[in-house]
Design an enzyme around this catalytic site. Structure first.
Site, PDB file in Angstrom:
ATOM      1  N   LYS A   1       4.299   8.564   8.772  1.00 30.24           N
ATOM      2  CA  LYS A   1       4.167   7.979   9.995  1.00 30.24           C
ATOM      3  C   LYS A   1       4.925   8.581  11.230  1.00 30.24           C
ATOM      4  O   LYS A   1       4.767   9.583  11.823  1.00 30.24           O
ATOM      5  CB  LYS A   1       3.902   6.526   9.993  1.00 30.24           C
ATOM      6  CG  LYS A   1       2.594   6.376   9.118  1.00 30.24           C
ATOM      7  CD  LYS A   1       1.947   4.800   9.032  1.00 30.24           C
ATOM      8  CE  LYS A   1       0.590   5.080   8.268  1.00 30.24           C
ATOM      9  NZ  LYS A   1       0.703   4.121   6.703  1.00 30.24           N
TER      10      LYS A   1
ATOM     11  N   TYR B   1       0.796  -1.061  -0.034  1.00 25.43           N
ATOM     12  CA  TYR B   1       0.046   0.132  -0.213  1.00 25.43           C
ATOM     13  C   TYR B   1       0.902   1.222   0.143  1.00 25.43           C
ATOM     14  O   TYR B   1       1.681   1.332   0.935  1.00 25.43           O
ATOM     15  CB  TYR B   1      -0.909   0.051   1.124  1.00 25.43           C
ATOM     16  CG  TYR B   1      -1.671   1.192   1.300  1.00 25.43           C
ATOM     17  CD1 TYR B   1      -2.792   1.202   0.344  1.00 25.43           C
ATOM     18  CD2 TYR B   1      -1.352   2.314   2.347  1.00 25.43           C
ATOM     19  CE1 TYR B   1      -3.668   2.370   0.513  1.00 25.43           C
ATOM     20  CE2 TYR B   1      -2.431   3.391   2.299  1.00 25.43           C
ATOM     21  CZ  TYR B   1      -3.496   3.384   1.463  1.00 25.43           C
ATOM     22  OH  TYR B   1      -4.209   4.640   1.513  1.00 25.43           O
TER      23      TYR B   1
ATOM     24  N   ASP C   1       9.175   2.566  -0.093  1.00 20.01           N
ATOM     25  CA  ASP C   1       8.293   3.228   0.625  1.00 20.01           C
ATOM     26  C   ASP C   1       8.483   2.855   2.216  1.00 20.01           C
ATOM     27  O   ASP C   1       8.038   1.805   2.696  1.00 20.01           O
ATOM     28  CB  ASP C   1       7.081   2.912   0.138  1.00 20.01           C
ATOM     29  CG  ASP C   1       5.915   3.564   1.027  1.00 20.01           C
ATOM     30  OD1 ASP C   1       6.192   4.036   1.909  1.00 20.01           O
ATOM     31  OD2 ASP C   1       4.629   3.489   0.446  1.00 20.01           O
TER      32      ASP C   1
HETATM   33  C1  LIG Z   1       0.058   4.577   5.548  1.00 19.06           C
HETATM   34  C2  LIG Z   1       0.913   4.371   4.381  1.00 19.06           C
HETATM   35  C3  LIG Z   1       1.069   5.478   3.110  1.00 19.06           C
HETATM   36  C4  LIG Z   1       0.072   6.479   3.030  1.00 19.06           C
HETATM   37  O1  LIG Z   1       0.360   7.552   4.035  1.00 19.06           O
HETATM   38  P1  LIG Z   1      -0.920   8.371   4.336  1.00 19.06           P
HETATM   39  O2  LIG Z   1      -0.006   9.425   5.229  1.00 19.06           O
HETATM   40  O3  LIG Z   1      -1.992   7.699   4.859  1.00 19.06           O
HETATM   41  O4  LIG Z   1      -1.396   9.044   2.972  1.00 19.06           O
HETATM   42  C5  LIG Z   1       2.117   4.843   2.288  1.00 19.06           C
HETATM   43  N1  LIG Z   1       2.698   3.993   2.232  1.00 19.06           N
HETATM   44  C6  LIG Z   1       2.903   3.218   3.349  1.00 19.06           C
HETATM   45  C7  LIG Z   1       3.540   1.913   3.307  1.00 19.06           C
HETATM   46  C8  LIG Z   1       1.630   3.305   4.361  1.00 19.06           C
HETATM   47  O5  LIG Z   1       1.820   2.391   5.224  1.00 19.06           O
END
Ligand SMILES: *Cc1c(COP(=O)(O)O)cnc(C)c1O
Length: 424
Positions: free
Chosen positions: A260, A138, A232
């Site tokens: 995060k 994701y 990511d």
């Molecule tokens: C949560 C998440 C995102 C998206 O981040 P948002 O702040 O919700 O837009 C992108 N990549 C990973 C791996 C994530 O867990």
């Protein structure tokens, strides 16, 4: 029954009553009043030990004093200037200091914005069109990555979102996670690939670990094909180690996205990487990226305080988290085995997840085969016992530095009860 009433009200003015899909669960989500340390309290006065932790953002726990104090100080000086501050230099240097693959960094607000910019940068830099992602990863809620994605999109069974353009999604090629040979094959067939994006540890399909050599293989393959590799690290950055999964596995991607835990509960994300790629951004280059709130002093001061705290206490925080997580995971594993419930448990550093299946969970397909109904039953029982984990099989259980031994004991008792309910 305050939460129930509030949910009825919320549904009148907010689509489905929630501002992000994974927040919904049957029959209605609890509404939160406040948080502190490892706990959150709902509007009915119930206390929960929090293992959702802002989907991993709250590595240091709720209302961590170092961060609250930095933000309180900044509140006295101003909240938004939209002109540069010295704080942004300080934060960028901290990020670069922790992540040697990052030579320059742009601050943004959310993980989605970070991956959107990373992908645009890869396209602008290579002048190529397609991107490759891995099944179940994701990367946020925008068109080019909402293809066979994990998290809420897997939970709600959405492979490609309605409203997304097929012209966009057809330029996203999807490869099986933990299958570097498939990546090699796809790269050999397609000469128009601008970048490969991956979650180095897949934390949006439950928790799925990279198999030995998977990450080093995809690093080699992308290098040989001259295709930028995007890690990511929105979940893993600062969580797996102060330098993220790339430090943990000793791999240097070309572009990295962070979010995060970068802000420990404040709104901030970042995209960074090699200088010659990052220099493509406007106004120096021609890859456009912009944001009103990017680098706002509130989020930036929260992030400086987070990183400074994590770095200062790294020899305490990370070993403790790993120890607590292993302890919890192994004990839950034992309970489920004693109860003869077919299951798998995947864990690393401060993250774990249980799957109700007798086959190892190594990718999207094996994760999808687990019994998600049993998971929901377990989730509801845990909640009744005052333990809050993310309400989906396709999310991860996150520990924070605020968790105590007493929290763990309470959690294990709750899992025991929950697993017994799953068996019946
Ligand atoms: C949560 C998440 C995102 C998206 O981040 P948002 O702040 O919700 O837009 C992108 N990549 C990973 C791996 C994530 O867990």
């Amino acid at each position: 029954m305050n939460s129930k009433k509030l949910f009825t009200e919320a549904k009148k003015v907010i689509p489905a009553g929630v501002n992000s899909p994974v927040r919904y669960f049957e029959p209605y989500p609890f509404f939160v009043k406040k948080s502190q340390g490892s706990s959150i309290w709902d509007e009915d006065g119930n206390q929960y030990i929090d293992f959702c932790n802002g989907y991993g953002a709250l590595l240091l726990g709720h209302r961590r004093k170092e961060i609250i104090s930095a933000v309180s100080n900044q509140l006295k000086r101003g909240t938004l200037f939209c002109t540069p501050t010295e704080l942004e230099i300080k934060l960028s240097k901290l990020i670069i200091g922790n992540f040697p693959s990052i030579e320059k960094v742009r601050l943004v607000n959310t993980g989605s914005e970070a991956t959107m910019t990373a992908i645009r940068l890869a396209r602008g830099y290579t002048k190529k069109k397609k991107i490759i992602k891995f099944e179940g990863c994701y990367h946020g809620a925008h068109d080019s990555v909402l293809v066979k994605a994990g998290s809420g999109s897997a939970h709600h069974g959405i492979s490609v979102s309605e409203g997304g353009l097929p012209e966009v999604s057809k330029n996203t090629l999807v490869v099986q996670y933990n299958n570097s040979q498939e990546l090699e094959r796809v790269l050999k067939k397609n000469k128009d690939v601008a970048g490969v994006i991956v979650e180095p540890i897949l934390a949006n399909m439950g928790l799925i670990l990279p198999e030995k050599d998977f990450l080093s293989d995809i690093r080699k393959i992308t290098k040989n094909h001259n295709v930028p590799l995007i890690f990511d690290e929105v979940v893993t950055g600062f969580r797996v180690s102060p330098g993220g999964a790339q430090q943990h596995f000793g791999i240097k991607p070309d572009i990295t996205t962070l979010g995060k835990a970068l802000g420990n509960g404040f709104v901030i994300a970042a995209v960074g990487g090699r200088k010659e790629i990052m220099n493509q951004l406007t106004p120096g280059g021609k890859v456009y990226q912009a944001s009103t709130f990017a680098g706002n002093p509130i989020s930036v001061s929260a992030s400086i305080a987070s990183i400074t705290t994590m770095n200062k206490l790294k020899n305490k925080i990370y070993p403790k988290l790993a120890q607590y997580c292993a302890l919890l995971s192994r004990a839950i594993d034992d309970i489920a085995s004693d109860l003869k419930i077919p299951h798998q448990i995947n864990f690393t550093s401060s993250m774990f997840q249980i799957f109700f299946t007798n086959k190892p969970v190594t990718d999207y397909r094996t994760s999808k085969k687990a019994d998600a109904k049993k998971f929901q039953k377990m989730f509801r029982s845990l909640l009744k016992s005052g333990i809050f984990i993310a309400p989906s099989q396709f999310e991860t259980v996150f520990l924070s530095d605020a968790h105590t031994k007493a929290d763990l004991n309470k959690t294990l008792n709750a899992y025991h009860t929950a697993l017994k309910s799953v068996k019946n």
